[in-house]
Each structure stands twice: as C-alpha cells, then as structure tokens.
Design an enzyme around this catalytic site. Structure first.
Site, PDB file in Angstrom:
ATOM      1  N   HIS A 177       0.834  -1.218   0.000  1.00 31.27           N
ATOM      2  CA  HIS A 177       0.000   0.000   0.000  1.00 31.27           C
ATOM      3  C   HIS A 177       0.868   1.268   0.000  1.00 31.27           C
ATOM      4  O   HIS A 177       0.723   2.142  -0.857  1.00 31.27           O
ATOM      5  CB  HIS A 177      -0.912  -0.030   1.233  1.00 31.27           C
ATOM      6  CG  HIS A 177      -1.814   1.153   1.365  1.00 31.27           C
ATOM      7  ND1 HIS A 177      -3.132   1.124   0.983  1.00 31.27           N
ATOM      8  CD2 HIS A 177      -1.600   2.412   1.830  1.00 31.27           C
ATOM      9  CE1 HIS A 177      -3.683   2.308   1.203  1.00 31.27           C
ATOM     10  NE2 HIS A 177      -2.771   3.114   1.736  1.00 31.27           N
ATOM     11  N   GLU A 178       1.791   1.341   0.957  1.00 36.30           N
ATOM     12  CA  GLU A 178       2.629   2.551   1.039  1.00 36.30           C
ATOM     13  C   GLU A 178       3.523   2.665  -0.196  1.00 36.30           C
ATOM     14  O   GLU A 178       3.793   3.775  -0.664  1.00 36.30           O
ATOM     15  CB  GLU A 178       3.459   2.547   2.325  1.00 36.30           C
ATOM     16  CG  GLU A 178       2.644   2.571   3.627  1.00 36.30           C
ATOM     17  CD  GLU A 178       1.583   3.664   3.719  1.00 36.30           C
ATOM     18  OE1 GLU A 178       1.790   4.767   3.176  1.00 36.30           O
ATOM     19  OE2 GLU A 178       0.518   3.401   4.341  1.00 36.30           O
ATOM     20  N   HIS A 225       1.615   4.493  -2.791  1.00 37.56           N
ATOM     21  CA  HIS A 225       1.674   5.951  -2.584  1.00 37.56           C
ATOM     22  C   HIS A 225       3.011   6.497  -3.085  1.00 37.56           C
ATOM     23  O   HIS A 225       3.073   7.535  -3.745  1.00 37.56           O
ATOM     24  CB  HIS A 225       1.565   6.282  -1.090  1.00 37.56           C
ATOM     25  CG  HIS A 225       0.163   6.239  -0.539  1.00 37.56           C
ATOM     26  ND1 HIS A 225      -0.855   6.994  -1.052  1.00 37.56           N
ATOM     27  CD2 HIS A 225      -0.375   5.550   0.504  1.00 37.56           C
ATOM     28  CE1 HIS A 225      -1.977   6.767  -0.354  1.00 37.56           C
ATOM     29  NE2 HIS A 225      -1.707   5.888   0.594  1.00 37.56           N
ATOM     30  N   GLU A 240      -5.088   7.574  -2.736  1.00 39.93           N
ATOM     31  CA  GLU A 240      -5.559   6.295  -2.197  1.00 39.93           C
ATOM     32  C   GLU A 240      -5.874   5.315  -3.316  1.00 39.93           C
ATOM     33  O   GLU A 240      -5.732   4.102  -3.152  1.00 39.93           O
ATOM     34  CB  GLU A 240      -6.808   6.497  -1.334  1.00 39.93           C
ATOM     35  CG  GLU A 240      -6.517   6.937   0.084  1.00 39.93           C
ATOM     36  CD  GLU A 240      -5.593   5.984   0.845  1.00 39.93           C
ATOM     37  OE1 GLU A 240      -4.506   6.429   1.247  1.00 39.93           O
ATOM     38  OE2 GLU A 240      -5.935   4.806   1.031  1.00 39.93           O
TER      39      GLU A 240
END
Ligand code: ZN
Length: 504
Positions: free
Chosen positions: A267-268, A271, A297
């Site tokens: 997830h990170e 980003h 997101e």
C-alpha cells in the site's frame, strides 16, 4: 521564452517566492518524518519550537503582500498550463491561510494539540464522556472556519469535503454512498449467511520481525519502489512522506498477522510510486504532488488490493516469500495463500478491514460527519449511533467506545471531510482497472513478472501530471467517462461472488 523575457515577469518573481516557501515546507515535512521514526523521545518540545518558527516563516511568505501582488499581476500575463496551475494552487493556499484570523488559528492549533491528547487518553480508558466536550469545541471551530471560507450558499460540510477531494460534494457523495449501502450491505449479509469459512489461521504465527522486514523489502522492490530514491523505516502507523521525486519515504510496522504488514508495505509503496512518478518539471512546485487524497488512495489501493490480492501477482514472487518463512508458508500452496488474504470478515476496526467491507466503515463515518456538521447532531449521541450503524451495515456491534467511535484520530485532529476520500480511492481504482483491461491483459503481465508495464501505464496516465489535472479530469481522460461508482460495485461483487460462490 528567452531568459531575458522571463525577467520582469510577475510569474518569475512569484516562482522565486514560492521556492523559498517550498524549502521551508520541505524542512517541516522532514521534521514530521523524523518525529515519527528516529527522533529521540525527549526531543519533541524543543523541536516543536523550531517547527513553529519554520511554519511561521512559511505563512509569512504565503500571506505576504509580495505574493499577493504577484498573484494579481499574473492575471495579466500570458501563462502556460503549468504556470496557470501553480498560480491556482498558490491562490488556494493563500486564501486558506488568509481566511482565518491569525489569533484564532493559533488558538485552534493549541486546541487540536490538546484534543489529540485527550482523545488518546479517552480511548485508552474507553471513556467517551471525557472526550465529548473538547470534540464539541473542535467541531465548532471547524464550522466557524468553514463559514469564513464558504462561497455564497455553499454548505459547510461541502467546504470541508472540497479540501480533500475537489468536485465531490454531498450531492455526489450521497449518490456514491447510497449505492454502496444498497448493493454491498445485502451482498455482505449473503456472504455471512453462506457459512463458508476460509482457512487463514496460518497467517498468524511465528513471523519474526527481522523476517517480516526482509519480506517488506522484497515486496516494495518487487512492485517498483526505488530504494535509490527512497527509504523504508518503521513507525507506529505506516505512512508515506514525500520531499520531492528523488526522495520518497515509506514506513511499515510488524504485526502478529503477517498479511497485515505484507499488504501495508505494498500500500505505502503504491503511494510512493505515485510521488516518484511525478514529472521532473513539476516536482518541488505547488503542483508537484498527487492530484488529490482520493487519487492517492486509488494508487495505493490499486497496488495493495487490485493487483496485490490476485493470484497472478504472486506467481513470480511467492516462492521467495516461502523461502523467507519456510515453516509457516512452506507447505501452503499459492491458491490457498491467495484465498486466505481475500477472506471477508466484517470487523469493527477500519484500518484492519478487508477490501469488501472497507467502504462500509467509511459510509458510517460519512453519515455521522454529515449529521454533525449539517444537522448539529449532539456529540453525546455519537457512541450509540455509531454502534447502531455498525450493526445495521456490518452485522456486528462494538462492545466499547475504543473499538467504536474513538478508534480513529481524525476527528480529534479536526479532519472532517477526510474519510470519504478513502472510499473514493477504491472506487477510482476499480474504474481505472476496467479501462486498463481494455488495453492490457493484467493477469498475464503479472504472471510473467511484467508489473513494470502496469506501473508505466499508471505513470503515463496519472502520476506524471501531479496536480496539473484534478482527479475527475484524470478519470475522464483515462476511462472516457466521469466518476462512475458502478465499476467499484461490479468489481467487488464479481470478485467476492466468485470466492464465496454467490450470485451477484
Ligand atoms: Zn493510504
């Protein structure tokens, strides 16, 4: 345009002022990162003074006469698309800073600092009454500030929503969330009634921290996080910090459930890949960040869920994961692993929610925020309403306020209007997926270890533009239509219908 012609342009002077402001902002960002990762415990009070001075210097530039005059003069100048975008962002930032009288703003900063502490203590003691009075003050301040900035006839909650996701007001979000409620709540109930239990006990076990760290580095590198332009550190809550497109940092933490740390690092990384993909001529300007909270997101969740929870994603990398955890995963076949990481289980905690139920956690918060801001809902009524909504939508009821209304820090920090962007991100991602699938065979690319081609598509169509284009414009350009949450619902029902053998 030649150098000599650039001289004397208001935009050139503006750029110089903004560069100074950006340098101060970068220093502040670095302090925030440091405070969460490496800074010694005793440092905070003195470091806060440095941060305060930097922040004041930043505000002085942005609200000063010079920037004001330049912005006015820029209206007369012939500006490129990029320059227009920078002027637009500078105006927005300046208007926000100027709208609130400095004294009120300082008092508010103190209130927020206090409120975060009161919230943490109340959460620990499961005592909502201890938090209610200060929450009321925060809401009153937020409403007052929104009223300073509201355009004629604009609703206060719409002003707040606009800060996080331009073009998504209550009218648009009501449509979105009522679709989720109508389609996903009964669908989830059918899954719960199906009686199918997916075996996932092996995800909790002996997963030592140093091995989890090894896995985190493996997965971040695999999805395309460039360690020559980024670092991975450990923090209480995972987050991403970006200084510019040559320095983007992510954090992770290690949990008892290994999938929680595996997917959080993907997830990170999502980003970070966004920020690393921003064009060189935009980075370090006011348009050198992601388009919006929701679009950000969408990218992190695209990597985490849409790609990361597919079997094809793991084909090139699962064996390596098994080598890191031979005892726990050595005998678990890939399809069994993928089934386990897609288990639906309606829980009470948003940050631990699965892909299907996540939007329903956000729905609860959206409905309550709307009532707090627009209908003056008394804060005392929050715990019971929260519990009722969880029971209605997710089929479970919190036993105390710590796992209920006190679980998130957002309201204590005055962030009203922030939550919807989490759910919008998932919906943007699904819409983008449908468009991409017309051009490429995602499963084949993943299985053949060609994730870079997917990343390149996202860079080409989204990342490189930074804030030049809004989320809605990007969506329209990629998919040929305006935001359409129908894709999100179809994606979820198709995927989880298959896993649970349920007709959608
Ligand atoms: Zn995120």
């Amino acid at each position: 345009m030649k150098e000599t012609e650039n001289k004397g342009r208001a935009f050139t002077t503006l750029s110089e002022l903004l560069e100074r402001a950006s340098a101060l902002q970068t220093a502040l960002t670095l302090f925030e990162w440091d405070n969460e990762t490496l800074a010694p415990r005793e440092a905070s009070s003195l470091t806060a003074r440095t941060q305060g001075a930097l922040s004041a210097a930043y505000q002085e530039i942005m609200t000063g006469e010079e920037v004001g005059n330049c912005l006015k003069a820029c209206e007369e100048e012939n500006l490129s698309e990029k320059e227009q975008a920078i002027v637009r962002e500078a105006k927005k930032e300046r208007d926000e800073l100027c709208a609130i009288p400095p004294q009120e703003y300082r008092a508010y900063q103190e209130l927020i600092a206090r409120s975060a502490l009161v919230w943490a203590e109340a959460k620990k003691k499961q005592d909502f009454d201890a938090f209610a009075p200060i929450l009321k003050q925060v809401i009153d301040c937020q409403k007052r500030f929104a009223s300073y900035r509201a355009k004629k006839g604009q609703k206060l909650y719409d002003v707040m929503l606009d800060d996080y996701e331009k073009g998504f007001d209550m009218e648009k979000l009501d449509e979105f969330f009522s679709l989720l409620k109508r389609e996903l709540v009964p669908f989830l109930h059918n899954i719960q009634k199906s009686g199918i239990e997916i075996e996932d006990a092996f995800l909790t076990g002996d997963y030592p921290e140093d091995k989890q760290r090894e896995a985190a580095i493996l997965l971040a590198g695999y999805v395309g996080f460039d360690f020559s332009k980024g670092v991975l550190a450990v923090s209480e809550h995972p987050f991403t910090t970006n200084l510019h497109n040559r320095d983007v940092r992510i954090t992770t933490n290690f949990k008892e459930r290994v999938d929680s740390s595996l997917f959080s690092v993907i997830h990170e990384s999502g980003h970070a890949i966004y920020e690393l993909g921003i064009a060189d001529d935009l980075t370090q300007t006011l348009v050198g960040q992601g388009a919006s909270m929701g679009m950000h997101e969408s990218q992190s969740r695209f990597f985490e869920n849409i790609l990361g929870r597919r079997e094809s994603f793991w084909v090139p990398v699962y064996e390596k994961l098994q080598e890191i955890f031979p005892c726990e995963l050595g005998k678990i076949a890939l399809p069994q692993f993928v089934r386990a990481v897609n288990k639906v289980s309606a829980g009470l905690i948003r940050t631990e929610a699965d892909e299907l139920t996540y939007g329903l956690h956000v729905l609860v918060r959206y409905e309550l925020e709307k009532e707090l801001i627009e209908q003056d809902l008394p804060v005392e009524k929050l715990p019971a309403l929260w519990a009722d909504k969880y029971e209605e939508y997710l089929g479970i009821r919190p036993q105390n306020v710590s796992e209920g209304v006190l679980q998130d820090i957002h309201w204590a920090q005055g962030s009203f209007g922030y939550f919807p962007s989490y759910a919008l991100g998932s919906a943007f991602g699904a819409q983008i997926l449908f468009a991409m699938e017309k051009e490429m065979d995602i499963d084949r690319l993943l299985a053949e270890g060609r994730i870079c081609e997917i990343r390149e598509y996202l860079r080409e169509h989204i990342h490189r533009y930074g804030k030049l284009k809004s989320a809605r414009v990007l969506l329209k350009e990629i998919t040929g239509e305006d935001f359409n949450p129908g894709y999100y619902v179809s994606y979820l029902k198709e995927k989880y219908g298959k896993i649970y053998g349920i007709q959608s």
